[in-house]
Design a protein around this motif. Structure first.
Motif, PDB file in Angstrom:
ATOM      1  N   GLN A   1      47.004  27.793  46.608  1.00  0.00           N
ATOM      2  CA  GLN A   1      46.478  27.902  47.971  1.00  0.00           C
ATOM      3  C   GLN A   1      45.625  26.676  48.319  1.00  0.00           C
TER       4      GLN A   1
ATOM      5  N   ARG B   1      38.510  27.889  36.841  1.00  0.00           N
ATOM      6  CA  ARG B   1      38.592  29.341  36.629  1.00  0.00           C
ATOM      7  C   ARG B   1      37.388  29.861  35.847  1.00  0.00           C
TER       8      ARG B   1
ATOM      9  N   LYS C   1      47.590  33.292  41.961  1.00  0.00           N
ATOM     10  CA  LYS C   1      46.280  32.829  41.517  1.00  0.00           C
ATOM     11  C   LYS C   1      46.199  32.701  39.994  1.00  0.00           C
ATOM     12  N   ASP C   2      47.125  33.361  39.269  1.00  0.00           N
ATOM     13  CA  ASP C   2      47.118  33.294  37.806  1.00  0.00           C
ATOM     14  C   ASP C   2      48.060  32.230  37.255  1.00  0.00           C
TER      15      ASP C   2
ATOM     16  N   ASP D   1      42.701  30.283  43.311  1.00  0.00           N
ATOM     17  CA  ASP D   1      44.137  30.161  43.550  1.00  0.00           C
ATOM     18  C   ASP D   1      44.441  28.674  43.767  1.00  0.00           C
TER      19      ASP D   1
ATOM     20  N   ASP E   1      38.933  33.913  40.237  1.00  0.00           N
ATOM     21  CA  ASP E   1      40.009  34.202  41.185  1.00  0.00           C
ATOM     22  C   ASP E   1      40.522  32.948  41.909  1.00  0.00           C
TER      23      ASP E   1
END
Length: 542
Positions: free
Chosen positions: A424, A414, A373-374, A421, A419
């Motif tokens: 995903q 963001r 996610k980062d 992602d 959070d």
């Protein structure tokens, strides 16, 4: 004279903000370094506590709107600038005093051929917003539709032309005086900027871009694009539906109406990938000032986009290579990433795949130390492109626009939902797109689309085959003539070379007489003198 005054102003701003410090550690030519040291203001004006990035930003703001927009464009070129400078340049504010409402009315009336009172039921002479290229007024049509009227600044084209010519001169000068200047391709950067800013002067192009994206997202629940009023749009005047929404950067107001922030952030990513891969036509200026959120349905929010002056497009090949690059990257298949860069033509065909793979691995592996996610898609692209530049990757303008847009979308997503992602959200989309593009249905669809062309060309096949064979025969005949000519040339060269070779052998023979321990030139035997003379004559004659 004006150009000279402009140069003097640039020199004054250069000295005021001590921009010479940018060049202190660069491999400049000796006479440039000497010239910098001889500038007396270096010893009078202190550098102060401001960072290099802040001083550069303030200098560009003082030089005016064209330099401000150039700095804004440079802030997106993370492949050219270090992060600290790029982040500081993103703070550049394009705030320009508006021109008079009466002047705007005259421009509108001249462009549309009628009085403002006849064109609009209401027209506000006070502009809603003012920027370097155009300003915006609100109006009401007789149909009751609320609209905005965008008007290009009078005379701005001449100002832009002079400043862009000056930027070209500075870019050429830097490339000549700085050893690394050519690698940065500053002239190409200015050329890209020239195309972008002159496109912004023709509002019909912006209107056409807006209409295309509106058509692509017609009845979409995730993106709304305002309507263009084409009968009231000209090169220097654009009339568009006025929208009412919450600025996407106003997180407090979005939270106050209980907006589903996770869904909003994910839909932003979906809009981006839909534009890039489904439509191959994407809004390339998606900073927060151009994006709003509808107030209608906070639980299923809808974006509203404006300002379509800058758009990007990818070829089907670029789309495919980009999708496969992302998928290979997240599988850590660095060999595939390297091969895809070569296959796409982004780097030269003779690139060492193993060395390129190693370089990519050294950039990408540290990224995977973070949670998914980062991981920043935009920074991944930037890292890949920076690595590829070391392997002579040519600047791909469409990929630079894509990288800039992706960084904007990520930053925005963001900010809305920390959070988020991206992988995903994007992975299912990319895998589905690849399946649709390369699966049996896609192959059958391509066959059906191309079948009419094949049927049309089928009667011409015998003639085309005959002509192709004739060309092959002609190529063979030409090749034979080239081989024969090459052979004759080599024979001719050999004939011209043999006297020199013989002369060298004669000199070597004469040198053998010097093998006697006490032999000197004066005692060289007559045969030795003869060989020496003949050898020198043959070498000179040859």
């Amino acid at each position: 004279m004006r150009q000279l005054l402009r140069l003097l102003k640039i020199a004054r701003v250069f000295a005021k903000y001590r921009l010479d410090t940018f060049f202190e550690n660069l491999p400049l030519r000796w006479y440039v370094r000497l010239a910098l040291w001889l500038m007396l203001w270096r010893y009078i004006i202190p550098v102060g506590k401001r960072s290099e990035g802040e001083r550069l930003r303030l200098a560009l703001e003082e030089l005016g709107p064209i330099f401000i927009k150039f700095g804004q464009m440079l802030s997106t070129r993370r492949d050219l600038l270090p992060d600290n400078l790029a982040l500081e340049l993103k703070r550049l504010q394009d705030q320009v005093p508006p021109f008079g409402g009466d002047k705007a009315r005259r421009i509108i009336e001249q462009a549309l051929g009628d009085n403002v009172e006849n064109l609009f039921a209401e027209f506000s002479a006070e502009p809603m917003a003012s920027a370097s290229v155009a300003q915006v007024h609100q109006a009401l049509l007789y149909s009751g539709d609320e609209v905005i009227v965008k008007v290009v600044r009078p005379g701005i084209d001449k100002i832009i032309r002079k400043d862009v010519d000056l930027l070209f001169s500075l870019a050429h000068l830097i490339e000549r005086l700085w050893a690394e200047g050519k690698r940065l391709r500053l002239v190409e950067v200015v050329a890209d900027y020239e195309n972008t800013i002159f496109d912004e002067l023709d509002l019909r192009k912006e209107a056409a871009n807006c209409s295309q994206i509106r058509r692509n997202f017609e009845d979409s629940p995730i993106l709304y694009v305002p309507e263009i009023y084409w009968d009231l749009t000209r090169q220097n005047v654009l009339v568009m539906e006025r929208i009412h929404g919450i600025p996407v950067a106003d997180v407090d107001q979005l939270n106050a109406q209980n907006t589903d922030m996770k869904k909003l952030a994910e839909q932003g990513v979906e809009i981006f990938f839909t534009q890039v891969f489904r439509d191959s036509f994407f809004h390339a200026d998606m900073h927060p000032g151009n994006i709003f959120v509808s107030r209608d349905n906070p639980s299923s929010p809808q974006y509203i986009a404006i300002d379509f002056g800058i758009v990007g497009s990818l070829s089907s090949e670029d789309q495919s290579y980009l999708a496969r690059n992302f998928l290979a990257f997240f599988k850590r298949d660095y060999r595939m990433v390297a091969q895809l860069h070569i296959e796409s033509g982004w780097v030269p065909a003779d690139t060492n795949v193993v060395a390129f793979e190693t370089a990519i691995r050294s950039v990408c592996e540290p990224i995977f130390e973070k949670p998914l996610k980062d991981i920043s898609f935009g920074l991944v692209l930037m890292g890949l492109f920076q690595t590829a530049r070391r392997f002579n990757m040519e600047v791909q303008p469409q990929l630079v626009l894509l990288q800039k847009t992706l960084l904007n979308i990520e930053g925005l997503g963001r900010q809305l939902y920390p959070d988020l992602d991206l992988w995903q959200t994007a992975q299912p989309f990319l895998e589905r797109w690849m399946k649709e593009r390369m699966g049996p249905k896609a192959v059958w669809k391509n066959i059906r689309q191309q079948a009419p062309d094949w049927l049309e060309k089928m009667p011409q096949l015998p003639q085309l085959t005959y002509e192709a064979l004739q060309q092959v025969r002609q190529m063979d005949a030409n090749r034979q003539r080239e081989i024969q000519q090459l052979s004759e040339n080599r024979a001719s060269k050999a004939q011209r070379c043999w006297p020199k070779l013989l002369g060298i052998l004669m000199l070597a023979g004469a040198g053998l007489t010097l093998l006697e321990p006490l032999a000197v030139v004066a005692n060289l035997p007559p045969l030795g003198w003869l060989l020496t003379g003949a050898g020198l004559a043959l070498i000179i004659r040859g």
